[in-house]
Design a protein around this motif. Structure first.
Motif, short mmCIF file in Angstrom:
data_model
loop_
_atom_site.label_atom_id
_atom_site.label_comp_id
_atom_site.label_asym_id
_atom_site.label_seq_id
_atom_site.Cartn_x
_atom_site.Cartn_y
_atom_site.Cartn_z
N ALA A 1 -7.90 58.91 -58.96
CA ALA A 1 -6.86 58.23 -58.57
C ALA A 1 -5.90 58.79 -57.60
CB ALA A 1 -5.48 58.53 -60.45
N SER A 2 -5.38 59.66 -56.78
CA SER A 2 -4.52 59.93 -55.72
C SER A 2 -4.96 59.08 -54.69
CB SER A 2 -4.94 61.79 -56.60
OG SER A 2 -5.62 62.07 -55.76
N GLU A 3 -6.73 58.97 -54.94
CA GLU A 3 -6.93 58.17 -53.28
C GLU A 3 -6.32 57.02 -53.74
OE1 GLU A 3 -11.24 57.82 -50.67
OE2 GLU A 3 -10.57 58.99 -52.25
N LYS A 4 -7.07 55.97 -54.82
CA LYS A 4 -6.67 54.62 -55.41
C LYS A 4 -4.91 54.26 -55.31
CE LYS A 4 -10.38 53.58 -58.64
NZ LYS A 4 -9.38 52.67 -59.56
N GLU A 5 -4.00 55.42 -55.72
CA GLU A 5 -2.35 55.14 -55.22
C GLU A 5 -2.40 55.32 -54.21
OE1 GLU A 5 0.82 55.66 -57.41
OE2 GLU A 5 -1.29 53.72 -58.86
N GLU A 6 -2.98 55.92 -53.18
CA GLU A 6 -2.11 56.11 -51.23
C GLU A 6 -3.30 54.31 -50.96
OE1 GLU A 6 -4.21 58.83 -47.61
OE2 GLU A 6 -4.63 59.01 -49.53
N ARG A 7 -4.28 54.44 -51.19
CA ARG A 7 -5.08 53.19 -50.89
C ARG A 7 -3.57 52.03 -50.79
NH1 ARG A 7 -11.40 51.92 -49.20
NH2 ARG A 7 -11.64 54.09 -48.39
N ARG A 8 -3.14 52.12 -52.66
CA ARG A 8 -2.57 50.61 -52.71
C ARG A 8 -1.29 50.95 -52.33
NH1 ARG A 8 -3.38 52.05 -59.33
NH2 ARG A 8 -5.16 50.93 -59.43
N ARG A 9 -0.47 52.13 -51.70
CA ARG A 9 0.89 51.61 -51.02
C ARG A 9 0.14 51.51 -49.30
NH1 ARG A 9 1.53 56.29 -54.45
NH2 ARG A 9 2.91 56.89 -54.11
N LEU A 10 -1.23 50.85 -49.22
CA LEU A 10 -1.34 50.75 -47.88
C LEU A 10 -2.19 49.98 -47.00
CD1 LEU A 10 -0.70 52.17 -44.58
CD2 LEU A 10 -2.74 53.02 -44.97
N SER A 11 -2.89 49.07 -48.47
CA SER A 11 -3.48 47.73 -48.29
C SER A 11 -2.41 47.08 -48.86
CB SER A 11 -4.64 48.18 -49.19
OG SER A 11 -5.49 48.85 -48.77
N HIS A 12 -3.48 45.52 -48.92
CA HIS A 12 -2.18 44.92 -48.57
C HIS A 12 -3.60 43.40 -50.01
CE1 HIS A 12 0.03 40.90 -47.56
NE2 HIS A 12 -1.33 40.22 -47.15
N ALA A 13 -1.96 42.79 -49.96
CA ALA A 13 -2.77 40.95 -51.29
C ALA A 13 -3.48 41.95 -52.72
CB ALA A 13 -4.43 40.56 -50.59
N ARG A 14 -5.25 41.87 -52.45
CA ARG A 14 -5.02 41.98 -54.60
C ARG A 14 -5.71 43.06 -54.73
NH1 ARG A 14 -7.84 37.59 -56.40
NH2 ARG A 14 -9.12 38.95 -57.41
#
Length: 366
Positions: free
Chosen positions: A70-83
């Motif tokens: 979950a922590s890695e998903k949270e990190e990616r959500r802060r940096l990724s884009h769109a969907r």
């Protein structure tokens, strides 16, 4: 030195880029370029960022590897884009503060600002398409209707926002508390930018409307504690640049004595703001004094009473005598309505009105 080292550390062939940290690197280099006003480099690294996203399909959360923590998903959500889902902040380790006791994490304020920028993006797209020579439809009524819907949507979102993000609290030096104050300041600055964009979408906005928007935006910036202004940093300069563009368009049009006084007050207010920021925004150095010099020229021009009035067209009804107000302005003169004769500032007066903070002529078009 650090910028050059970061550039050297990134892969030369983006097709072979499979490391998520590379995406973070391109984003950071784009931000650093913006801070240093390296606009061409900023566009290049934003392009690299989106290229790596597209190659690896990281912009779509459904393409991420299964079994991620979950922590890695949270990190990616802060940096990724769109969907991708908005970051929830559930994995942040923040200490308890009075601001967070109601269960509202600071990330909620950040997500609200993201919503504002998404709305801003759509409004800028409308503005560019409306002014484009390739806009075959030319439906201005439609864009105005969409603009009004957008303003209503912003009002709804802001109404639902936690009260902690609507209060401009002073900085305390405690990061766990000040991060909430920063979110509030960033929200107010972004909403001010939206107001200026809405103004640009309004066909034929008159002088009073423009001056009212500038006055409200300046009042907002004057209220934001200076430490938060410093944290917003260079993007704030581009927000203030929008104010300069509006005032420039006002001075290019017909003016009366009372509207000149209004412009003078706004220029001085803007000079005060810029001078208060010069200590930590070096790109603004000297801009406040240049505005004061412009005000001095305006006062001298108004004082000699030799300006050329704009005469009404033949057959037009004569204007009624302006009514006097009991109040007076900063010059000690009675306030009069804009029924007073209008005049045009000479071309040489506006010749050096080159706003020092504009990224390009297409950043905002008023």
């Amino acid at each position: 030195m650090f910028f050059a080292a970061a550039e050297d550390a990134l892969p030369k062939n983006m097709l072979q880029c499979r490391d998520f940290d590379c995406l973070r690197g391109y984003a950071l280099l784009a931000l650093a370029s913006l801070q240093d006003a390296k606009i061409r480099a900023m566009h290049m690294y934003i392009g690299h960022y989106f290229t790596v996203l597209a190659i690896n399909q990281w912009h779509d959360e459904s393409n991420w590897p299964e079994g991620m923590q979950a922590s890695e998903k949270e990190e990616r959500r802060r940096l990724s884009h769109a969907r991708v889902e908005y970051p929830s902040g559930r994995n942040d380790t923040e200490p308890e503060t009075p601001e967070s006791n109601d269960g509202t994490g600071w990330i909620a304020g950040w997500n609200f600002t993201t919503d504002l920028y998404r709305i801003l993006e759509h409004n800028l797209a409308m503005l560019r398409s409306r002014s484009s020579k390739f806009n075959l439809a030319g439906d201005q009524a439609s864009s105005m209707s969409l603009s009004l819907q957008s303003q209503e949507r912003v009002a709804q979102l802001y109404s639902a926002l936690s009260p902690v993000f609507k209060q401009l609290q002073p900085a305390t030096g405690d990061p766990a508390r000040d991060i909430y104050g920063f979110q509030s300041a960033n929200i107010q600055a972004t909403m001010a930018l939206l107001r200026m964009v809405y103004l640009s979408l309004e066909e034929g906005a008159d002088l009073e409307t423009k001056c009212s928007v500038v006055s409200d935006v300046l009042a907002t910036f004057h209220q934001v504690p200076k430490p938060y202004m410093r944290a917003i940093s260079t993007p704030l300069i581009y927000h203030i640049g929008g104010i300069g563009i509006i005032l420039g368009s006002v001075m290019e049009g017909p003016l009366s004595e009372s509207s000149c006084r209004r412009v003078r007050e706004l220029l001085l207010s803007m000079a005060d703001l810029l001078e208060s920021l010069e200590a930590f925004l070096c790109r603004g150095a000297g801009a406040g004094q240049r505005l004061r010099d412009l005000v001095a020229r305006l006062e001298e021009y108004m004082g000699n009473k030799e300006y050329q009035f704009i005469h009404p067209q033949a057959g037009a009804e004569p204007a009624a005598p302006p009514s006097q107000d009991v109040s007076s302005n900063e010059w000690g003169e009675p306030v009069v309505t804009d029924l007073s004769p209008q005049f045009q500032l000479p071309d040489e007066f506006l010749l050096d009105w080159t706003w020092p903070f504009a990224v390009s002529g297409t950043y905002l078009s008023f």
